[in-house]
Design an enzyme around this catalytic site. Structure first.
Site, short mmCIF file in Angstrom:
data_model
loop_
_atom_site.label_atom_id
_atom_site.label_comp_id
_atom_site.label_asym_id
_atom_site.label_seq_id
_atom_site.Cartn_x
_atom_site.Cartn_y
_atom_site.Cartn_z
N ASP A 248 0.98 -1.19 -0.16
CA ASP A 248 0.09 -0.06 -0.04
C ASP A 248 0.76 1.25 0.14
O ASP A 248 0.65 2.12 -0.85
CB ASP A 248 -0.87 -0.12 1.00
CG ASP A 248 -1.94 -1.17 1.13
OD1 ASP A 248 -2.52 -1.36 0.11
OD2 ASP A 248 -2.37 -1.51 2.15
N ARG B 251 -0.07 0.97 16.79
CA ARG B 251 -0.44 2.24 15.95
C ARG B 251 -0.34 3.66 16.75
O ARG B 251 -0.07 4.48 16.20
CB ARG B 251 -1.93 1.91 15.43
CG ARG B 251 -2.02 0.96 14.46
CD ARG B 251 -0.80 0.89 13.39
NE ARG B 251 -1.04 -0.17 12.37
CZ ARG B 251 -0.12 -1.07 12.08
NH1 ARG B 251 1.10 -0.77 12.27
NH2 ARG B 251 -0.34 -1.77 11.18
N ASP C 64 -7.10 -0.03 11.68
CA ASP C 64 -6.12 0.82 11.66
C ASP C 64 -6.47 2.18 11.27
O ASP C 64 -5.81 3.15 11.68
CB ASP C 64 -4.83 0.43 10.95
CG ASP C 64 -4.26 -0.92 11.50
OD1 ASP C 64 -4.38 -1.10 12.75
OD2 ASP C 64 -3.44 -1.61 10.98
N SER D 47 -1.86 -10.45 3.54
CA SER D 47 -1.71 -9.06 4.23
C SER D 47 -0.99 -9.22 5.74
O SER D 47 -1.72 -9.95 6.42
CB SER D 47 -2.65 -8.44 4.51
OG SER D 47 -3.03 -7.05 5.11
#
Length: 407
Positions: free
Chosen positions: A18, A99, A128, A180
């Site tokens: 990504d 995160r 996320d 992923s």
């Protein structure tokens, strides 16, 4: 789509699929804006190798690689461990609490660089995006956020790969092994491909699937013992040796990994409303949670332990939902820290083919009294006292029964 006011964008950059294509995409769609990439090092290991060269080659003006490991462990992992927080009884929150620390540092860099916007590569289906953006709102409430997955033309990872190939962007994945994944010091997650069907058994023994360890079947036939020492709920020694916060997780990952510990297959309820299936590897973290819980068994009184178990679920929900920087999470952590005042001692565990077996626990603050608990003769517990206790404890039941109200 182009916003001429956006001249400089700070991108949360991992070098994965990504974010690799986001750099040229941003420059194409925001009038050749400057893109500054930021990678928060929370234990990705070799994933950071060659990242600066790749980021600049694909159009970034620079790359910050920020070592956040110690802060990550001591200010996010350990508070969650002390709380005993586990999402839906299985997920040890590996991505969830990584995160906030990354996003906080990204905001600091964005402010220092005078950026007009912060960009992330989270999908519109995932958790996320919430975790990143709530952290950004906490520290830069007026900062513009760009989330390409919510607006761009790509509808699948296949289309992303095709775009990357057209732009000659090197990728470490291919169409056949395009799981992923998210890796940090605490865990590794796997999603996508055959895992999207819960009927499929994960290919644990397939070469290259598990990265942090082996499957229980492949683990040694001989058990391995590990001893952990805690002070006020925090692990400080491994097998009798003082060990730093980051190092203790690294070593436990090795020990747990080779014994098939910490592999979890879960269909979890995402914040955005859907169910998603994933496989998590958390070898060291699983050992730490087991050891900490065992120590609390002898150090916490019944009421505190039971109340803390209820709080653990609420704490896990907050972390999972990206609400780390909130008054409630801070208040919960304050309560947890109070409960950990006497959670000090040593725990011995036996690891065998994916299993963690209790092998002994001691503490100078243990509330377990062998003389009281013994089945042999003692001089401190009068068993005759129990008759009156039961009469009073059972009085409401007796009253209902005499009124004929028991069905």
């Amino acid at each position: 789509m182009a916003d001429n006011k956006i001249k400089k964008v700070v991108l949360a950059y991992s070098g994965g699929l990504d974010t690799s294509i986001i750099i040229p995409w941003l420059k194409e769609n925001y009038d050749n804006c400057e893109v500054i990439a930021v990678s928060g090092n929370v234990g990705q290991g070799t994933e950071l190798d060659g990242l600066e060269e790749k980021a600049i080659a694909t159009g970034a003006s620079k790359l910050y690689i920020e070592d956040l490991n110690k802060e990550f462990v001591e200010e996010y992992v350990f508070p969650t461990l002390k709380a005993g927080a586990v999402y839906e009884g299985k997920y040890l929150l590996g991505t969830s609490f990584a995160r906030p620390v990354i996003a906080k540092r990204i905001v600091e860099i964005a402010k220092a660089e005078g950026a007009d916007a912060i960009c992330h590569g989270c999908t519109g289906k995932g958790n996320d995006q919430v975790r990143f953006e709530l952290a950004i709102k906490a520290y830069a409430p007026d900062m513009k956020i760009i989330a390409p997955w919510r607006t761009w033309e790509f509808k699948s990872r296949e289309e992303e790969i095709a775009y990357a190939e057209a732009k000659n962007i090197p990728l470490k994945i291919n169409r056949e092994t395009n799981y992923s994944k998210d890796k940090n010091l605490w865990h590794l997650s796997h999603e996508g491909l055959d895992l999207e069907n819960p009927a499929n058994e994960p290919t644990y023994n397939k070469e290259g699937f598990l990265e942090m360890g082996v499957s229980p079947e492949q683990a040694p036939d001989k058990p391995e013992y590990v001893t952990l020492s805690f002070e006020k709920g925090v692990p400080v020694k491994l097998n009798g040796e003082e060990t730093g916060s980051v190092e203790i997780i690294e070593k436990l990952n090795e020990i747990g990994g080779r014994n098939g510990i910490g592999i979890t297959d879960i269909v979890e309820n995402r914040l955005v409303g859907m169910k998603a299936r994933g496989v998590y590897e958390t070898p060291g973290g699983t050992i730490l949670y087991a050891a900490h819980a065992k120590l609390e068994e002898i150090c916490l009184d019944k009421d505190t332990l039971h109340y803390k178990m209820n709080l653990a679920n609420a704490f896990a929900d907050l972390v999972y939902n990206g609400k780390w920087y909130t008054p409630l999470r801070e208040a919960m952590s304050a309560f947890v820290d109070s409960t950990q005042e006497y959670v000090t001692g040593e725990v011995k565990l036996k690891l065998y083919k994916g299993n963690i077996i209790d092998a002994g626990v001691t503490s100078p603050y243990s509330l377990y009294d062998e003389e009281i608990a013994t089945f042999d003769e003692d001089e401190v517990y009068d068993q005759n006292d129990s008759a009156g206790f039961i009469n009073l404890f059972g009085l409401p039941i007796k009253v209902r029964a005499k009124k004929g109200l028991i069905k």
